[in-house]
Write an enzyme that holds these catalytic residues in place. Structure first.
Site, PDB file in Angstrom:
ATOM      1  N   GLU A  68      27.344  79.618 -59.672  1.00  0.00           N
ATOM      2  CA  GLU A  68      26.494  80.446 -58.908  1.00  0.00           C
ATOM      3  C   GLU A  68      25.666  79.501 -57.961  1.00  0.00           C
ATOM      4  O   GLU A  68      24.811  78.613 -58.484  1.00  0.00           O
ATOM      5  CB  GLU A  68      25.636  81.929 -59.518  1.00  0.00           C
ATOM      6  CG  GLU A  68      24.670  82.397 -58.655  1.00  0.00           C
ATOM      7  CD  GLU A  68      25.521  83.048 -57.259  1.00  0.00           C
ATOM      8  OE1 GLU A  68      26.550  83.446 -57.407  1.00  0.00           O
ATOM      9  OE2 GLU A  68      24.629  82.822 -56.151  1.00  0.00           O
ATOM     10  N   ASP A 117      31.767  85.262 -50.047  1.00  0.00           N
ATOM     11  CA  ASP A 117      30.958  85.506 -48.801  1.00  0.00           C
ATOM     12  C   ASP A 117      31.937  85.125 -47.568  1.00  0.00           C
ATOM     13  O   ASP A 117      32.787  84.323 -47.693  1.00  0.00           O
ATOM     14  CB  ASP A 117      29.867  84.455 -48.718  1.00  0.00           C
ATOM     15  CG  ASP A 117      28.783  84.911 -49.970  1.00  0.00           C
ATOM     16  OD1 ASP A 117      28.696  85.886 -50.144  1.00  0.00           O
ATOM     17  OD2 ASP A 117      27.941  83.848 -49.834  1.00  0.00           O
TER      18      ASP A 117
END
Ligand code: SAM
Length: 212
Positions: A68, A117
Site C-alpha cells: 500500500e 485506482d
C-alpha cells in the site's frame, strides 16, 4: 483512498513489526522473512487490508504480502493485525512502480489487484495497475505458472484492463462482468472494503484471472 489527519501514522508504520521496513533489502530472499519456503502471494493497493487479512487467516500454509502506498491507509491494516497476529502476513508501504526492486525473478506465486485506482486521464494510463507497463513488471516477479486476479466495479478500467492483456503477452483464464452472480467464480470470494461498498449500491463487480 487517502485518509487525512491520522496523527503519527508514519511513525506507527515505521515502528510496526507487521511492516517490513526495508523491503529492497529482501529481494530474492523473502522466504527468510517468513522463516519458511511456503509460496508468497501479494496484493497491490490493499487499502485497509480486509481482503488480504481474511485470505491470510484462511490459508496459513501460504505467505502473503500486502502493498500500500499511503501510511494513513496502511495504518488501518496494521491495527487489524494487532488483533489477528498472523505470522504469514506482512505489509510493505511503497509505490508498486518499484516492485521489481523488491522481489526477485519468479519469487511471487500469485498477485491480486482489487479496485485499483482508475486514473481516468489517458495520459495517466501507465499508472493504472492493470496496464501493460505494470503487467511487464508482474511478468518479472511472478513464477511462470502464476495468475493475476483483478476485481473492480469500474467498467472503463475493466475494459482497458482487458485490452491490455494480449499486447502484454498474457492470456485469459476466466472473466466475469457480474462476479456476485457467477456461481463458479464467486465461490470462496472474499469481499474487499470497496467491493462491499459498491456492490451494496447495486454495482456489478467485474473480475478477470490471467496467466502467461
Ligand atoms: N483494494 C482495496 C479495496 O478494494 O477495498 C482498496 C482500493 S483503493 C481504491 C486503491 C488503493 O490502492 C489505495 O489505498 C491506494 O493508495 C492504493 N494504490 C494505488 N496505487 C498504488 C501503487 N502504485 N502502489 C501501491 N498502492 C497503490
Amino acid at each position: 483512498m487517502r485518509l487525512r489527519n491520522v496523527t503519527g501514522s508514519r511513525e506507527i508504520i515505521a515502528g510496526s513489526r507487521f511492516v517490513v521496513q526495508e523491503p529492497f533489502a529482501h529481494k530474492g530472499r523473502w522466504s527468510t522473512v517468513f522463516g519458511n519456503t511456503n509460496p508468497i502471494c501479494i496484493e497491490i493497493g490493499m487499502g485497509k487490508g480486509q481482503f488480504i487479512t481474511t485470505l491470510a487467516a484462511q490459508n496459513p500454509q501460504i505467505n502473503y504480502i500486502g502493498i500500500e502506498k499511503y501510511s494513513t491507509v496502511l495504518l488501518r491494516a496494521v491495527q487489524k493485525m494487532e488483533v489477528l497476529e498472523l505470522s504469514n502476513l506482512k505489509f510493505i508501504r511503497m509505490d508498486a512502480e518499484d516492485i521489481c526492486e523488491v522481489f526477485g525473478k519468479g519469487e511471487v506465486a500469485k498477485l491480486y489487484l482489487n479496485f485499483s485506482d482508475p486514473w481516468p486521464k489517458d495520459r495517466h494510463a501507465k499508472r493504472r495497475l492493470p496496464s501493460r507497463q505494470f503487467l511487464a513488471r508482474y511478468h518479472q516477479i511472478l513464477s511462470p505458472d502464476a495468475y493475476v486476479e483483478f476485481k473492480t466495479d469500474n467498467q472503463a478500467l475493466f475494459d482497458f484492463a482487458l485490452e491490455e492483456i494480449t499486447p502484454a503477452g498474457w492470456q485469459v483464464e476466466a472473466v466475469t462482468r457480474d462476479l456476485h452472480h457467477d456461481a463458479v467464480l464467486n465461490q470462496g470470494n472474499i469481499m474487499t472494503e470497496y467491493e462491499q461498498r459498491f456492490s451494496e449500491k447495486g454495482n456489478p463487480i467485474y473480475k478477470y484471472i490471467i496467466y502467461r
